[in-house]
Design a protein around this motif. Structure first.
Motif, PDB file in Angstrom:
ATOM      1  N   ILE A   1       0.836  -1.205   0.000  1.00 36.48           N
ATOM      2  CA  ILE A   1       0.000   0.000   0.000  1.00 36.48           C
ATOM      3  C   ILE A   1       0.869   1.253   0.000  1.00 36.48           C
ATOM      4  CG2 ILE A   1      -1.730   1.296   1.310  1.00 36.48           C
ATOM      5  CD1 ILE A   1      -2.757  -1.433   2.321  1.00 36.48           C
ATOM      6  N   GLY A   2       1.887   1.280   0.875  1.00 40.66           N
ATOM      7  CA  GLY A   2       2.739   2.469   0.911  1.00 40.66           C
ATOM      8  C   GLY A   2       3.778   2.379   2.002  1.00 40.66           C
ATOM      9  N   ALA A   3       4.780   3.245   1.915  1.00 39.56           N
ATOM     10  CA  ALA A   3       5.849   3.304   2.923  1.00 39.56           C
ATOM     11  C   ALA A   3       5.682   4.553   3.769  1.00 39.56           C
ATOM     12  CB  ALA A   3       7.209   3.296   2.239  1.00 39.56           C
ATOM     13  N   MET A   4       6.042   4.432   5.038  1.00 38.35           N
ATOM     14  CA  MET A   4       5.984   5.586   5.948  1.00 38.35           C
ATOM     15  C   MET A   4       7.418   5.932   6.353  1.00 38.35           C
ATOM     16  SD  MET A   4       2.678   4.489   8.258  1.00 38.35           S
ATOM     17  CE  MET A   4       2.970   2.752   8.370  1.00 38.35           C
TER      18      MET A   4
ATOM     19  N   PRO B   1      -4.084  -0.354  21.475  1.00 38.06           N
ATOM     20  CA  PRO B   1      -5.305  -1.160  21.538  1.00 38.06           C
ATOM     21  C   PRO B   1      -6.588  -0.335  21.536  1.00 38.06           C
ATOM     22  CG  PRO B   1      -4.188  -1.143  23.659  1.00 38.06           C
ATOM     23  CD  PRO B   1      -3.280  -0.462  22.702  1.00 38.06           C
ATOM     24  N   ASN B   2      -6.463   0.977  21.818  1.00 33.33           N
ATOM     25  CA  ASN B   2      -7.644   1.825  21.931  1.00 33.33           C
ATOM     26  C   ASN B   2      -7.893   2.666  20.685  1.00 33.33           C
ATOM     27  OD1 ASN B   2      -9.737   2.229  23.738  1.00 33.33           O
ATOM     28  ND2 ASN B   2      -8.948   4.210  24.391  1.00 33.33           N
ATOM     29  N   TYR B   3      -7.007   2.555  19.708  1.00 32.77           N
ATOM     30  CA  TYR B   3      -7.086   3.437  18.545  1.00 32.77           C
ATOM     31  C   TYR B   3      -6.636   2.658  17.326  1.00 32.77           C
ATOM     32  CZ  TYR B   3      -6.145   7.477  15.566  1.00 32.77           C
ATOM     33  OH  TYR B   3      -6.120   8.372  14.524  1.00 32.77           O
ATOM     34  N   LEU B   4      -7.585   2.326  16.455  1.00 32.09           N
ATOM     35  CA  LEU B   4      -7.343   1.390  15.360  1.00 32.09           C
ATOM     36  C   LEU B   4      -6.241   1.847  14.415  1.00 32.09           C
ATOM     37  CD1 LEU B   4      -8.436  -1.258  14.122  1.00 32.09           C
ATOM     38  CD2 LEU B   4      -9.961   0.121  12.739  1.00 32.09           C
ATOM     39  N   LYS B   5      -6.188   3.155  14.129  1.00 33.00           N
ATOM     40  CA  LYS B   5      -5.242   3.643  13.126  1.00 33.00           C
ATOM     41  C   LYS B   5      -3.877   3.985  13.712  1.00 33.00           C
ATOM     42  CE  LYS B   5      -7.879   7.016  11.717  1.00 33.00           C
ATOM     43  NZ  LYS B   5      -8.251   8.194  10.917  1.00 33.00           N
ATOM     44  N   GLY B   6      -3.710   3.886  15.023  1.00 32.57           N
ATOM     45  CA  GLY B   6      -2.457   4.307  15.659  1.00 32.57           C
ATOM     46  C   GLY B   6      -1.419   3.203  15.681  1.00 32.57           C
ATOM     47  N   MET B   7      -0.164   3.545  15.383  1.00 36.60           N
ATOM     48  CA  MET B   7       0.936   2.593  15.448  1.00 36.60           C
ATOM     49  C   MET B   7       2.185   3.317  15.936  1.00 36.60           C
ATOM     50  SD  MET B   7       2.031  -0.501  14.942  1.00 36.60           S
ATOM     51  CE  MET B   7       0.719  -1.261  14.017  1.00 36.60           C
ATOM     52  N   PHE B   8       2.820   2.761  16.970  1.00 39.67           N
ATOM     53  CA  PHE B   8       4.050   3.349  17.510  1.00 39.67           C
ATOM     54  C   PHE B   8       5.252   2.646  16.886  1.00 39.67           C
ATOM     55  CE2 PHE B   8       0.858   3.605  20.909  1.00 39.67           C
ATOM     56  CZ  PHE B   8       0.854   4.961  21.154  1.00 39.67           C
TER      57      PHE B   8
ATOM     58  N   LEU C   1       4.481   8.221  16.712  1.00 42.94           N
ATOM     59  CA  LEU C   1       3.114   7.700  16.617  1.00 42.94           C
ATOM     60  C   LEU C   1       2.617   8.019  15.217  1.00 42.94           C
ATOM     61  CD1 LEU C   1       0.404   6.583  17.632  1.00 42.94           C
ATOM     62  CD2 LEU C   1      -0.061   8.803  18.663  1.00 42.94           C
ATOM     63  N   TRP C   2       2.202   6.963  14.485  1.00 46.89           N
ATOM     64  CA  TRP C   2       1.781   7.116  13.094  1.00 46.89           C
ATOM     65  C   TRP C   2       0.271   6.984  12.976  1.00 46.89           C
ATOM     66  CZ3 TRP C   2       5.599   8.030   9.431  1.00 46.89           C
ATOM     67  CH2 TRP C   2       6.913   7.760   9.826  1.00 46.89           C
ATOM     68  N   ASP C   3      -0.295   7.739  12.039  1.00 44.48           N
ATOM     69  CA  ASP C   3      -1.680   7.524  11.635  1.00 44.48           C
ATOM     70  C   ASP C   3      -1.614   6.698  10.350  1.00 44.48           C
ATOM     71  OD1 ASP C   3      -4.336   7.591  11.132  1.00 44.48           O
ATOM     72  OD2 ASP C   3      -4.409   9.658  10.426  1.00 44.48           O
ATOM     73  N   ILE C   4      -2.024   5.429  10.439  1.00 47.26           N
ATOM     74  CA  ILE C   4      -1.871   4.514   9.305  1.00 47.26           C
ATOM     75  C   ILE C   4      -2.710   4.964   8.114  1.00 47.26           C
ATOM     76  CG2 ILE C   4      -2.231   2.122   8.552  1.00 47.26           C
ATOM     77  CD1 ILE C   4      -1.584   1.237  11.340  1.00 47.26           C
ATOM     78  N   ALA C   5      -3.884   5.551   8.380  1.00 48.65           N
ATOM     79  CA  ALA C   5      -4.774   5.952   7.285  1.00 48.65           C
ATOM     80  C   ALA C   5      -4.132   7.009   6.399  1.00 48.65           C
ATOM     81  CB  ALA C   5      -6.097   6.461   7.849  1.00 48.65           C
TER      82      ALA C   5
ATOM     83  N   ALA D   1      -7.598  10.010  21.006  1.00 48.07           N
ATOM     84  CA  ALA D   1      -8.085   9.858  19.629  1.00 48.07           C
ATOM     85  C   ALA D   1      -8.835  11.092  19.136  1.00 48.07           C
ATOM     86  CB  ALA D   1      -8.977   8.623  19.538  1.00 48.07           C
ATOM     87  N   THR D   2      -9.501  11.804  20.058  1.00 46.09           N
ATOM     88  CA  THR D   2     -10.276  12.984  19.623  1.00 46.09           C
ATOM     89  C   THR D   2      -9.350  14.068  19.074  1.00 46.09           C
ATOM     90  OG1 THR D   2     -10.188  13.721  21.929  1.00 46.09           O
ATOM     91  CG2 THR D   2     -12.202  12.641  21.182  1.00 46.09           C
ATOM     92  N   ILE D   3      -8.186  14.202  19.670  1.00 46.96           N
ATOM     93  CA  ILE D   3      -7.220  15.198  19.174  1.00 46.96           C
ATOM     94  C   ILE D   3      -6.655  14.729  17.842  1.00 46.96           C
ATOM     95  CG2 ILE D   3      -5.023  16.338  19.653  1.00 46.96           C
ATOM     96  CD1 ILE D   3      -5.635  15.908  22.655  1.00 46.96           C
ATOM     97  N   VAL D   4      -6.336  13.437  17.791  1.00 43.86           N
ATOM     98  CA  VAL D   4      -5.701  12.889  16.603  1.00 43.86           C
ATOM     99  C   VAL D   4      -6.627  12.955  15.395  1.00 43.86           C
ATOM    100  CG1 VAL D   4      -4.774  10.744  15.611  1.00 43.86           C
ATOM    101  CG2 VAL D   4      -4.206  11.392  17.946  1.00 43.86           C
ATOM    102  N   GLU D   5      -7.939  12.782  15.622  1.00 41.96           N
ATOM    103  CA  GLU D   5      -8.876  12.746  14.505  1.00 41.96           C
ATOM    104  C   GLU D   5      -9.237  14.143  13.983  1.00 41.96           C
ATOM    105  OE1 GLU D   5     -12.068  10.426  15.976  1.00 41.96           O
ATOM    106  OE2 GLU D   5     -11.066   8.528  15.584  1.00 41.96           O
TER     107      GLU D   5
END
Length: 452
Positions: free
Chosen positions: A59-62, A76-83, A93-97, A141-145
């Protein structure tokens, strides 16, 4: 005289709206369609070919790190988050989307060796070779979104300095404790600057630690003395240990069968064990041609992903001896860490070339919203392929994978070596006294002893 009348109600075949599909009536009597199996076989064959055509897993590189990516953790609390943590001490902290960095956590003065998120996803625990454990507050998540995806930095909530370097960290699935691995295994509480408990078994460095998803007090570790050990926090001493012929780099528990775990080994194989019976492996997963560096189970528990020093990522069935999928790119170097996304749809890999890469867990899966007709068509094609998968033509198409030349050559050499060893063993057995030579299965052969 009996008269049969054909009666048909217009309500049965009249469309309610002009957009509706015209209803078609089928008679499912097999005598009417003698070629039905042949037609279905051709559909399955075409579906297998189409799956190969549409297989675009990458899909893509980060990019953003400036050194090799050494560890990753899911939120575990935020589907799109990855450390992710790198060898230069950078944590992101990455937003996968959007495949962008949301937040950075600066502070480590050496390589970041372990990352783990708390159960509620609000606290990130990191450790590294600078002998410190740091606790970070994760942006909610509210800040991140929000629309503003600015690259912000965060200050640590606490910094705990200890006597030796750390190699791994893992948080309880349900609780406030986390474990660090180094010269010994230390159990920490969020609010204590000293470990609340320490375990030591042998003198070698512990290189990985994983808490059990079903029983919060049980965890497994692997050490550089080639051992895999099980611990229970309710006991003062370690529970059991198995010593293998080669070192285990990482461990992952099956989230759906929490008594089973799979170990990623230095001898290119992965070994699945039942924690209650460590004297033999349940399954040996072969295909890599170099040391397996990391492993992570899918949330469904039906498959797991591995990353290897041979620069490939492979996906295995939980009970399959060979991988069902292999991912590689020309630019991807040695893979140090891999993770399944929390919805089991994607795989994230971190490698030596400073990039995180996002892959589809199912290579030919169609991204985006599917119409009900599209979804039904995909399900039918998959069912047809599954029905005829044993036939040679479909089996050949489905199994075929294009491998990079070095990996293809290395796998050929490994196959030759194993065949030679097997032939030698058979000849030795044939020319010896019956019963004097006992051939041990591979599931037991790589285990030296079990210690309790």
């Amino acid at each position: 005289m009996k008269v049969k009348v054909i009666s048909r109600s217009t309500d049965e075949f009249t469309r309610e709206r002009s957009q509706d599909l015209q209803r078609v009536f089928h008679n499912y009597d097999p005598n009417l369609r003698t070629q039905e199996k042949a037609v279905e076989y051709v559909r399955a064959l075409n579906a297998a070919k189409l799956e190969k055509i549409y297989a675009r897993p990458f899909i893509g590189a980060m990019d953003g790190h400036i050194d090799a990516v050494s560890c990753m953790a899911k939120n575990p609390n935020y589907l799109k988050g990855m450390f992710s943590g790198s060898m230069d001490g950078d944590i992101r902290l990455w937003d996968i989307a959007s495949r962008r960095t949301i937040c950075q956590f600066p502070g480590h003065r050496g390589a970041v060796r372990g990352l783990a998120a708390s159960t509620d996803g609000r606290v990130l625990v990191s450790c590294g070779t600078d002998s410190t454990v740091r606790l970070w507050n994760v942006p909610v998540a509210t800040i991140v979104e929000s629309d503003d995806l600015s690259n912000t930095s965060s200050e640590p909530l606490a910094v705990y300095v200890w006597k030796n370097a750390f190699w791994a960290v893992d948080h309880q699935w349900d609780g406030d404790l986390f474990a660090t691995a180094g010269a010994q295994v230390d159990i920490w509480n969020h609010n204590r600057s000293q470990p609340v408990n320490s375990f030591e078994w042998g003198t070698d460095t512990v290189i990985s630690v994983r808490f059990n998803p079903g029983e919060p007090n049980v965890f497994a570790t692997s050490a550089s003395d080639r051992s895999i050990a099980l611990y229970d926090l309710r006991m003062s001493s370690p529970a059991r240990k198995v010593i293998m012929r080669t070192k285990t780099n990482s461990i992952s528990w099956n989230p759906m069968e929490p008594m089973n775990f799979t170990a990623a080994n230095e001898d290119t194989n992965c070994y699945s064990y039942d924690a209650r019976k460590l004297d033999e492996a349940k399954c040996v997963h072969k295909d890599h041609v170099s040391a397996v560096m990391d492993i992570d189970y899918s949330p469904t528990g039906r498959e797991f992903v591995t990353g290897s020093y041979d620069r490939t990522v492979r996906i295995f069935q939980y009970n399959g001896g060979h991988s069902r999928e292999i991912y590689h790119t020309k630019r991807m170097q040695r893979v140090f860490c891999v993770k399944f996304s929390c919805d089991a749809s994607y795989v994230i890999s971190g490698s030596d070339d400073t990039n995180l890469r996002l892959w589809k867990a199912k290579a030919s899966e169609q991204l985006g919203v599917l119409l009900p007709r599209e979804r039904r068509k995909h399900e039918y094609q998959e069912a047809a392929m599954n029905r005829y998968k044993h036939l040679p033509e479909i089996k050949r198409i489905v199994r075929h994978r294009h491998l990079p030349r070095p990996i293809y050559k290395a796998s050929q050499i490994r196959r030759t070596m194993t065949d030679t060893e097997k032939r030698k063993e058979e000849r030795r057995k044939a020319h010896s006294t019956p019963g004097s030579i006992v051939t041990r299965p591979l599931r037991k052969r790589r285990i030296i002893q079990e210690v309790e």
